[in-house]
Design an enzyme around this catalytic site. Sequence first.
Site, PDB file in Angstrom:
ATOM      1  N   ALA A   1      21.261  22.682 -22.126  1.00 54.18           N
ATOM      2  CA  ALA A   1      19.955  23.600 -22.396  1.00 54.18           C
ATOM      3  C   ALA A   1      18.801  23.541 -21.179  1.00 54.18           C
ATOM      4  CB  ALA A   1      19.481  23.303 -23.687  1.00 54.18           C
TER       5      ALA A   1
ATOM      6  N   LEU B   1      11.830  19.595 -21.087  1.00 55.03           N
ATOM      7  CA  LEU B   1      10.535  19.927 -20.846  1.00 55.03           C
ATOM      8  C   LEU B   1       9.507  18.849 -21.104  1.00 55.03           C
ATOM      9  CD1 LEU B   1      10.784  23.772 -22.058  1.00 55.03           C
ATOM     10  CD2 LEU B   1      10.594  22.841 -19.681  1.00 55.03           C
TER      11      LEU B   1
ATOM     12  N   GLU C   1      21.379  25.890 -13.291  1.00 53.15           N
ATOM     13  CA  GLU C   1      21.482  25.305 -11.849  1.00 53.15           C
ATOM     14  C   GLU C   1      22.393  24.176 -11.608  1.00 53.15           C
ATOM     15  OE1 GLU C   1      17.223  25.565 -10.286  1.00 53.15           O
ATOM     16  OE2 GLU C   1      16.976  24.757 -12.310  1.00 53.15           O
TER      17      GLU C   1
ATOM     18  N   GLU D   1      12.706  30.454 -17.193  1.00 50.49           N
ATOM     19  CA  GLU D   1      11.313  29.853 -16.675  1.00 50.49           C
ATOM     20  C   GLU D   1      10.297  30.779 -16.453  1.00 50.49           C
ATOM     21  OE1 GLU D   1      14.871  27.672 -15.201  1.00 50.49           O
ATOM     22  OE2 GLU D   1      14.489  29.639 -15.697  1.00 50.49           O
TER      23      GLU D   1
ATOM     24  N   GLY E   1      13.706  24.834 -10.223  1.00 49.16           N
ATOM     25  CA  GLY E   1      13.375  23.597  -9.370  1.00 49.16           C
ATOM     26  C   GLY E   1      14.688  23.001  -9.043  1.00 49.16           C
TER      27      GLY E   1
END
Length: 260
Positions: A62, A66, A112, A132, A140
């Site tokens: 996922a 965060l 990513e 994002e 990032g």
Amino acid sequence: MSDTALVRYELDDNVAILTLNRPAKRNALNAPMVEELRQAIERAQSEARAAVICGTGEHFSAGLDLAEHVGRSPIEGVHHSRRWHAIFDQMEQSPIPFFAALHGAVVGGGLELAAAAHIRVADETAFFALPEGTRGIFVGGGGSVRVARLMGVARMTDMMLTGRSLSARKAEDWNLCQYVVAADEARATAIDLARKAAGNAEMSNYAIINALPRIQDMARGDGLFVESFVSAMTAAAPEAGERLRAFVEKRAAKVARPEA
């Protein structure tokens, strides 16, 4: 690596299998997991001819954890991002091919990571997103380069601005994955593909993985020039000579028609 490892490692003949192992957090990527991933990548490169990366539990990943991201200073954020870049580069620029087996969430940093693999196999449960924009952050982990290269800037912009998610079939249409298989079959399919790639000439695999992306970034004439050198070097390798002789002497199978 033990069952309690954040990234499990298994060697199946000449194929390494790297499994993200944080299912209670949907395999969200935190700093310790990414460091274990680096170790697993390096081990695979030292003892395997191909590798598969997958996730345990209901999801591939996922994305970024965060909770770990909250409160970072800008410079800490830069260092964190650059660390991801370095480790994902180890996979993308590897001497051996990596296959990603995707199921459930392939979201944010999980996408990513998948984009750093060379081939992506998704099962029908997989869904893809880049939320994002809705989180007030930006990619990032190399997504602005790797994910945008796969599906194009306009589509990536759409996903980031709107938070839309894609089904596995739509992701295939958008080139985020190359195969879509039935539920629970991504891992087995990726391992089967990895075994096929592991049987290729080592120099050919290296050239495919490392030369093709660089040639795409070159001007047309420069790309063609580099292609000539890579082609000549690959064909001159001893393994290539034996394989070419086997084909000429009719000891190697010809390319078959695809199944209907």
